[in-house]
Design a protein around this motif. Structure first.
Motif, PDB file in Angstrom:
ATOM      1  N   ALA A 248       0.877  -1.137   0.083  1.00 33.07           N
ATOM      2  CA  ALA A 248       0.154  -0.068   0.132  1.00 33.07           C
ATOM      3  C   ALA A 248       0.735   1.238   0.063  1.00 33.07           C
ATOM      4  CB  ALA A 248      -0.943  -0.074   1.236  1.00 33.07           C
ATOM      5  N   LYS A 249       1.984   1.249   0.779  1.00 36.76           N
ATOM      6  CA  LYS A 249       2.839   2.386   0.837  1.00 36.76           C
ATOM      7  C   LYS A 249       3.428   2.764  -0.468  1.00 36.76           C
ATOM      8  CE  LYS A 249       6.523   4.241   3.874  1.00 36.76           C
ATOM      9  NZ  LYS A 249       7.560   4.120   4.788  1.00 36.76           N
ATOM     10  N   PHE A 250       3.775   1.718  -1.018  1.00 33.87           N
ATOM     11  CA  PHE A 250       4.626   1.727  -2.406  1.00 33.87           C
ATOM     12  C   PHE A 250       3.707   2.461  -3.253  1.00 33.87           C
ATOM     13  CE2 PHE A 250       5.004  -0.036  -6.560  1.00 33.87           C
ATOM     14  CZ  PHE A 250       6.203   0.183  -6.676  1.00 33.87           C
ATOM     15  N   TYR A 251       2.327   2.332  -3.418  1.00 33.79           N
ATOM     16  CA  TYR A 251       1.605   2.607  -4.514  1.00 33.79           C
ATOM     17  C   TYR A 251       1.051   4.033  -3.937  1.00 33.79           C
ATOM     18  CZ  TYR A 251       1.252  -1.435  -7.321  1.00 33.79           C
ATOM     19  OH  TYR A 251       1.464  -2.355  -7.962  1.00 33.79           O
ATOM     20  N   TYR A 252       0.826   4.280  -2.648  1.00 33.41           N
ATOM     21  CA  TYR A 252       0.718   5.686  -2.255  1.00 33.41           C
ATOM     22  C   TYR A 252       1.961   6.666  -2.389  1.00 33.41           C
ATOM     23  CZ  TYR A 252      -3.418   4.364   0.380  1.00 33.41           C
ATOM     24  OH  TYR A 252      -4.708   3.855   0.739  1.00 33.41           O
ATOM     25  N   ASP A 294       0.922   8.020   7.725  1.00 33.47           N
ATOM     26  CA  ASP A 294       0.624   8.000   9.283  1.00 33.47           C
ATOM     27  C   ASP A 294      -0.054   6.846   9.916  1.00 33.47           C
ATOM     28  OD1 ASP A 294       1.801  10.487   9.600  1.00 33.47           O
ATOM     29  OD2 ASP A 294       0.212  11.683   9.977  1.00 33.47           O
ATOM     30  N   PHE A 295      -1.167   6.340   9.099  1.00 36.10           N
ATOM     31  CA  PHE A 295      -1.786   5.243   9.362  1.00 36.10           C
ATOM     32  C   PHE A 295      -0.922   3.881   9.144  1.00 36.10           C
ATOM     33  CE2 PHE A 295      -4.596   1.639   8.159  1.00 36.10           C
ATOM     34  CZ  PHE A 295      -5.234   1.332   8.976  1.00 36.10           C
ATOM     35  N   ILE A 296      -0.268   3.884   8.132  1.00 41.58           N
ATOM     36  CA  ILE A 296       0.835   2.674   7.765  1.00 41.58           C
ATOM     37  C   ILE A 296       1.656   2.802   8.960  1.00 41.58           C
ATOM     38  CG2 ILE A 296       2.363   2.045   6.264  1.00 41.58           C
ATOM     39  CD1 ILE A 296       0.495   2.952   4.135  1.00 41.58           C
ATOM     40  N   SER A 297       2.384   3.901   9.197  1.00 38.18           N
ATOM     41  CA  SER A 297       3.530   4.064  10.158  1.00 38.18           C
ATOM     42  C   SER A 297       3.030   3.396  11.371  1.00 38.18           C
ATOM     43  CB  SER A 297       4.003   5.346  10.105  1.00 38.18           C
ATOM     44  OG  SER A 297       4.605   5.841   8.971  1.00 38.18           O
ATOM     45  N   LYS A 298       1.891   3.819  11.977  1.00 38.38           N
ATOM     46  CA  LYS A 298       1.303   3.229  13.175  1.00 38.38           C
ATOM     47  C   LYS A 298       1.054   1.879  13.304  1.00 38.38           C
ATOM     48  CE  LYS A 298      -2.925   4.288  14.739  1.00 38.38           C
ATOM     49  NZ  LYS A 298      -4.063   4.854  15.192  1.00 38.38           N
ATOM     50  N   ASN A 299       0.786   1.371  12.178  1.00 40.51           N
ATOM     51  CA  ASN A 299       0.226   0.008  12.213  1.00 40.51           C
ATOM     52  C   ASN A 299       1.322  -1.112  11.710  1.00 40.51           C
ATOM     53  OD1 ASN A 299      -2.708  -0.238  13.175  1.00 40.51           O
ATOM     54  ND2 ASN A 299      -2.597   1.562  11.791  1.00 40.51           N
ATOM     55  N   TYR A 300       1.958  -0.698  10.825  1.00 41.18           N
ATOM     56  CA  TYR A 300       2.787  -1.764   9.880  1.00 41.18           C
ATOM     57  C   TYR A 300       4.066  -2.322  11.092  1.00 41.18           C
ATOM     58  CZ  TYR A 300       6.003  -3.212   6.356  1.00 41.18           C
ATOM     59  OH  TYR A 300       6.794  -4.275   5.570  1.00 41.18           O
ATOM     60  N   ALA A 301       4.507  -1.522  11.964  1.00 39.13           N
ATOM     61  CA  ALA A 301       5.585  -1.977  12.795  1.00 39.13           C
ATOM     62  C   ALA A 301       4.801  -2.919  13.902  1.00 39.13           C
ATOM     63  CB  ALA A 301       6.003  -0.892  13.627  1.00 39.13           C
ATOM     64  N   SER A 302       3.581  -2.830  14.229  1.00 40.37           N
ATOM     65  CA  SER A 302       2.963  -3.706  15.478  1.00 40.37           C
ATOM     66  C   SER A 302       2.725  -5.091  14.489  1.00 40.37           C
ATOM     67  CB  SER A 302       1.790  -3.047  15.871  1.00 40.37           C
ATOM     68  OG  SER A 302       0.846  -2.644  14.901  1.00 40.37           O
ATOM     69  N   SER A 303       2.172  -4.744  13.209  1.00 40.25           N
ATOM     70  CA  SER A 303       1.950  -6.229  12.226  1.00 40.25           C
ATOM     71  C   SER A 303       3.090  -7.049  12.171  1.00 40.25           C
ATOM     72  CB  SER A 303       1.192  -5.739  11.116  1.00 40.25           C
ATOM     73  OG  SER A 303       2.303  -5.333  10.234  1.00 40.25           O
ATOM     74  N   GLU A 304       4.339  -6.375  11.901  1.00 43.53           N
ATOM     75  CA  GLU A 304       5.560  -7.134  11.829  1.00 43.53           C
ATOM     76  C   GLU A 304       6.020  -7.925  12.975  1.00 43.53           C
ATOM     77  OE1 GLU A 304       8.287  -4.129  10.361  1.00 43.53           O
ATOM     78  OE2 GLU A 304       8.428  -5.367   8.376  1.00 43.53           O
TER      79      GLU A 304
END
Length: 323
Positions: A248-252, A294-304
């Protein structure tokens, strides 16, 4: 032969010479107008199509269908209906013709689109849409556009459970066509509409997100300068279960770069109509993308972190609504 080699200008010259020798050949006028549409010369194509219809209004439904696409509202409707009448006559005389049936179905789908847009406030518009779709189903030869039109119609009627079945069937037909022909037969805009329907219906069947992503990736491959498809790609990968944050981040990011380039180019047009409104739109897009990052940064680390533990704590992509 020149057309087979995609030598459009050479082909056009041959057609123009032939037309000087046979100025009243309605089918020659139709063929040349088709070529002109392919090289983005709609004004000249429209003139030739009108001339072709004037010479022989009872032959060649394509002349009506092509011209209908260049018109709007009632004018477009009248042309589509004339083409449909000729197609019905020709099908009755040649029941086995699959190509005629395909044209008939495409014409019915175009009419449903017209009644869902330009003519949506016409009396009995909904009933007419249903009638055209029912007629198209009678001659269904396996193309995806009928089911795509039906999915859009059922969504407009607030019947998502029915719409999702048609959207998924449309997707499978689309992929079958691509596999058989090694390319898509359905046009770019229709495929984009299918993607939007699949995204809207994904909450009923999560496979819709994967299907929509498959079509979107090919659309972006065809045209990576379409901001809408890049934003949709970012949105759809956030809706995956689990969300694919990095994709998602790549396309954004690609959307952000394209938006900045468009903004820079447009900023040189200061003083034109709607300049302030369009620049405001660019700012809104920038804010939208910032929220996404911001949404991706907040959730990406926790998902990893959860994945490394062998578990995935589901992070709802609906935590932030997508457009």
């Amino acid at each position: 032969e020149a057309l087979d080699r995609f030598e459009f200008e050479t082909s056009r010259n041959f057609y123009e010479k032939a037309l000087t020798l046979n100025p009243d050949d309605d089918m020659l006028l139709l063929e040349l107008s088709d070529l002109l549409l392919q090289i983005d010369q709609p004004t000249r194509a429209s003139e030739l199509l009108r001339r072709s219809i004037e010479i022989n209004p009872k032959r060649g439904p394509s002349k009506f269908l092509y011209l209908a696409q260049l018109c709007e509202g009632q004018a477009s409707l009248d042309l589509y209906l004339s083409g449909l009448q000729i197609l019905k006559r020709d099908i009755d005389g040649n029941v086995a013709s699959e190509e005629l049936k395909k044209q008939f179905c495409s014409c019915c789908c175009a009419l449903t689109e017209l009644y869902m847009t330009d003519l949506c406030f016409e009396k009995d518009a909904e009933m007419k849409i249903q009638n055209f779709l029912d007629e198209a189903m009678r001659y269904d030869v396996g193309d995806p556009d009928i089911h795509q039109a039906m999915a859009s119609f059922k969504l407009s009627q607030n019947q998502p459970e029915t719409a999702v079945k048609y959207a998924i069937e449309s997707y499978h037909r689309l992929m079958k066509q691509k596999e058989e022909n090694d390319f898509y037969l359905l046009d770019y805009e229709s495929r984009l509409s299918l993607v939007k329907n699949l995204i809207e219906l994904g909450h009923l069947n999560v496979s819709c997100y994967e299907f929509g992503a498959n079509v979107l990736i090919d659309l972006i491959y065809e045209n990576d300068q379409d901001l809408e498809t890049l934003l949709l790609a970012g949105d759809i990968f956030l809706k995956f279960v689990p969300p694919e944050f990095s994709t998602a981040k790549f396309y954004y990011k690609k959307a952000e770069k394209l938006a900045e380039k468009c903004k820079e180019r447009f900023s040189k047009s200061r003083g034109t109509d709607d300049f302030d409104e369009i620049m405001k739109g660019f700012e809104e897009q920038a804010n939208f993308l910032k929220e996404r990052f911001d949404f991706i940064s907040k959730n990406y680390a926790s998902s990893e972190e959860n994945e490394s533990d062998g578990e995935y704590s589901e992070t709802s992509s609906n935590e932030m609504e997508t457009d």
